[in-house]
Design a protein around this motif. Structure first.
Motif, PDB file in Angstrom:
ATOM      1  N   ASP A   1       8.981 -51.499  36.883  1.00  0.00           N
ATOM      2  CA  ASP A   1       8.136 -50.339  37.161  1.00  0.00           C
ATOM      3  C   ASP A   1       7.999 -50.046  38.652  1.00  0.00           C
ATOM      4  N   LYS A   2       8.241 -51.019  39.498  1.00  0.00           N
ATOM      5  CA  LYS A   2       8.096 -50.844  40.950  1.00  0.00           C
ATOM      6  C   LYS A   2       9.401 -50.488  41.648  1.00  0.00           C
ATOM      7  N   ASN A   3      10.498 -50.385  40.918  1.00  0.00           N
ATOM      8  CA  ASN A   3      11.793 -50.201  41.561  1.00  0.00           C
ATOM      9  C   ASN A   3      12.607 -49.123  40.852  1.00  0.00           C
ATOM     10  N   PRO A   4      12.868 -48.000  41.523  1.00  0.00           N
ATOM     11  CA  PRO A   4      13.632 -46.916  40.892  1.00  0.00           C
ATOM     12  C   PRO A   4      15.032 -47.323  40.426  1.00  0.00           C
ATOM     13  N   GLU A   5      15.701 -48.180  41.177  1.00  0.00           N
ATOM     14  CA  GLU A   5      17.032 -48.644  40.776  1.00  0.00           C
ATOM     15  C   GLU A   5      16.964 -49.397  39.446  1.00  0.00           C
ATOM     16  N   LEU A   6      15.946 -50.221  39.306  1.00  0.00           N
ATOM     17  CA  LEU A   6      15.780 -50.979  38.064  1.00  0.00           C
ATOM     18  C   LEU A   6      15.323 -50.081  36.917  1.00  0.00           C
ATOM     19  N   GLN A   7      14.525 -49.071  37.218  1.00  0.00           N
ATOM     20  CA  GLN A   7      14.116 -48.107  36.190  1.00  0.00           C
ATOM     21  C   GLN A   7      15.347 -47.386  35.645  1.00  0.00           C
ATOM     22  N   GLU A   8      16.249 -47.031  36.551  1.00  0.00           N
ATOM     23  CA  GLU A   8      17.482 -46.374  36.130  1.00  0.00           C
ATOM     24  C   GLU A   8      18.311 -47.310  35.243  1.00  0.00           C
ATOM     25  N   ARG A   9      18.410 -48.556  35.629  1.00  0.00           N
ATOM     26  CA  ARG A   9      19.151 -49.547  34.841  1.00  0.00           C
ATOM     27  C   ARG A   9      18.516 -49.719  33.455  1.00  0.00           C
ATOM     28  N   GLU A  10      17.185 -49.681  33.384  1.00  0.00           N
ATOM     29  CA  GLU A  10      16.475 -49.783  32.110  1.00  0.00           C
ATOM     30  C   GLU A  10      16.814 -48.584  31.216  1.00  0.00           C
ATOM     31  N   LEU A  11      16.881 -47.395  31.807  1.00  0.00           N
ATOM     32  CA  LEU A  11      17.243 -46.207  31.028  1.00  0.00           C
ATOM     33  C   LEU A  11      18.673 -46.299  30.506  1.00  0.00           C
ATOM     34  N   VAL A  12      19.574 -46.830  31.329  1.00  0.00           N
ATOM     35  CA  VAL A  12      20.954 -47.027  30.891  1.00  0.00           C
ATOM     36  C   VAL A  12      20.989 -48.002  29.717  1.00  0.00           C
ATOM     37  N   LYS A  13      20.217 -49.073  29.818  1.00  0.00           N
ATOM     38  CA  LYS A  13      20.142 -50.054  28.728  1.00  0.00           C
ATOM     39  C   LYS A  13      19.670 -49.382  27.444  1.00  0.00           C
ATOM     40  N   LEU A  14      18.610 -48.595  27.530  1.00  0.00           N
ATOM     41  CA  LEU A  14      18.080 -47.922  26.345  1.00  0.00           C
ATOM     42  C   LEU A  14      19.084 -46.924  25.765  1.00  0.00           C
ATOM     43  N   ALA A  15      19.800 -46.229  26.639  1.00  0.00           N
ATOM     44  CA  ALA A  15      20.825 -45.295  26.168  1.00  0.00           C
ATOM     45  C   ALA A  15      21.929 -46.039  25.419  1.00  0.00           C
ATOM     46  N   ARG A  16      22.334 -47.186  25.940  1.00  0.00           N
ATOM     47  CA  ARG A  16      23.367 -47.985  25.268  1.00  0.00           C
ATOM     48  C   ARG A  16      22.871 -48.513  23.927  1.00  0.00           C
ATOM     49  N   LEU A  17      21.621 -48.924  23.892  1.00  0.00           N
ATOM     50  CA  LEU A  17      21.056 -49.374  22.621  1.00  0.00           C
ATOM     51  C   LEU A  17      21.012 -48.224  21.617  1.00  0.00           C
ATOM     52  N   GLY A  18      20.666 -47.021  22.102  1.00  0.00           N
ATOM     53  CA  GLY A  18      20.657 -45.849  21.227  1.00  0.00           C
ATOM     54  C   GLY A  18      22.041 -45.535  20.680  1.00  0.00           C
ATOM     55  N   THR A  19      23.049 -45.650  21.521  1.00  0.00           N
ATOM     56  CA  THR A  19      24.427 -45.409  21.084  1.00  0.00           C
ATOM     57  C   THR A  19      24.861 -46.456  20.064  1.00  0.00           C
ATOM     58  N   ALA A  20      24.544 -47.711  20.335  1.00  0.00           N
ATOM     59  CA  ALA A  20      24.905 -48.782  19.395  1.00  0.00           C
ATOM     60  C   ALA A  20      24.191 -48.586  18.060  1.00  0.00           C
ATOM     61  N   LEU A  21      22.943 -48.181  18.114  1.00  0.00           N
ATOM     62  CA  LEU A  21      22.182 -47.939  16.887  1.00  0.00           C
ATOM     63  C   LEU A  21      22.766 -46.754  16.130  1.00  0.00           C
ATOM     64  N   THR A  22      23.137 -45.706  16.832  1.00  0.00           N
ATOM     65  CA  THR A  22      23.789 -44.553  16.198  1.00  0.00           C
ATOM     66  C   THR A  22      25.062 -44.990  15.487  1.00  0.00           C
ATOM     67  N   ASP A  23      25.876 -45.771  16.184  1.00  0.00           N
ATOM     68  CA  ASP A  23      27.134 -46.245  15.593  1.00  0.00           C
ATOM     69  C   ASP A  23      26.878 -47.115  14.358  1.00  0.00           C
ATOM     70  N   ALA A  24      25.864 -47.981  14.443  1.00  0.00           N
ATOM     71  CA  ALA A  24      25.538 -48.838  13.303  1.00  0.00           C
ATOM     72  C   ALA A  24      25.078 -48.003  12.107  1.00  0.00           C
ATOM     73  N   LEU A  25      24.253 -46.998  12.362  1.00  0.00           N
ATOM     74  CA  LEU A  25      23.800 -46.116  11.289  1.00  0.00           C
ATOM     75  C   LEU A  25      24.976 -45.371  10.669  1.00  0.00           C
ATOM     76  N   HIS A  26      25.845 -44.867  11.533  1.00  0.00           N
ATOM     77  CA  HIS A  26      27.031 -44.158  11.040  1.00  0.00           C
ATOM     78  C   HIS A  26      27.885 -45.106  10.187  1.00  0.00           C
ATOM     79  N   GLY A  27      28.045 -46.342  10.647  1.00  0.00           N
ATOM     80  CA  GLY A  27      28.794 -47.338   9.895  1.00  0.00           C
ATOM     81  C   GLY A  27      28.137 -47.702   8.570  1.00  0.00           C
ATOM     82  N   HIS A  28      26.843 -47.472   8.483  1.00  0.00           N
ATOM     83  CA  HIS A  28      26.090 -47.755   7.247  1.00  0.00           C
ATOM     84  C   HIS A  28      26.121 -46.555   6.292  1.00  0.00           C
ATOM     85  N   GLY A  29      26.826 -45.493   6.710  1.00  0.00           N
ATOM     86  CA  GLY A  29      26.972 -44.335   5.836  1.00  0.00           C
ATOM     87  C   GLY A  29      26.107 -43.138   6.189  1.00  0.00           C
ATOM     88  N   VAL A  30      25.360 -43.220   7.272  1.00  0.00           N
ATOM     89  CA  VAL A  30      24.528 -42.091   7.697  1.00  0.00           C
ATOM     90  C   VAL A  30      25.422 -41.107   8.451  1.00  0.00           C
TER      91      VAL A  30
END
Length: 188
Positions: A111-140
């Motif tokens: 929360d105190k570092n913009p560079e780390l906040q950006e890295r956290e957003l990238v992490k969440l975006a990657r998790l969202g993509t992985a979750l999307t792929d998993a859902l698609h693989g499950h037939g969604v």
């Protein structure tokens, strides 16, 4: 120092979080983290690519937990139920081993570092993509999979700070379920 030290990774994490909290992320070096942990810089780099990665070490495990929970879920679950199942599994991971206080310390550093906040957003975006792929693989179907995954990431982003600061210390899975209940109440 001896050649082998038990729990080097955990000691490095504890040392890094303590130093980041005391002096700020930007002012701490890898050498200082290793010294605080009673280890060498070489040992640090055996475990982490850089000092930032100490804060994001669990990302692969989170992703595996999310995608594994979707893969193992019953076929008759709706996309949102699949996402809730996956996030509940992540919550169980958070509850194992008393991760709340280290997670609180980690989040305070981010929360105190913009560079780390950006890295956290990238992490969440990657998790969202992985979750999307998993859902698609499950037939969604693709559009529904993406929407459900992004809704799930939003619920996670709201729930995580609640879990960190919850005075009642409710388990993360309970807070995830409450988050989805709030979402359902808003959309019905």
């Amino acid at each position: 120092m001896s050649r082998w030290e038990p729990n080097a990774r955990g000691r490095l994490e504890q040392a890094a979080l303590a130093l980041y909290g005391e002096r700020g992320y930007e002012r701490v070096t890898v050498a200082e983290i290793a010294a605080r942990a009673g280890l060498t810089e070489r040992t640090f780099f055996r475990h982490y690519a850089d000092k930032r990665e100490v804060l994001f070490d669990g990302t692969n495990r989170l992703q595996q937990t999310l995608t594994g929970a979707v893969a193992d879920a019953p076929a008759d679950q709706t996309p949102i139920e699949l996402v809730r199942t996956a996030l509940t599994a992540v919550g169980e991971l958070f509850e194992a081993g008393e991760r709340r206080e280290p997670a609180r310390q980690r989040q305070a550093v981010i929360d105190k570092n913009p560079e780390l906040q950006e890295r956290e957003l990238v992490k969440l975006a990657r998790l969202g993509t992985a979750l999307t792929d998993a859902l698609h693989g499950h037939g969604v179907p693709a559009p529904a999979a993406s929407l459900a995954a992004q809704v799930g990431i939003a619920v996670f982003r709201v729930t995580f700070p609640r879990w960190l600061d919850d005075p009642h210390r409710r388990p993360f899975p309970d807070l995830i379920r409450a988050g989805f209940d709030e979402l359902r109440a808003m959309t019905c």
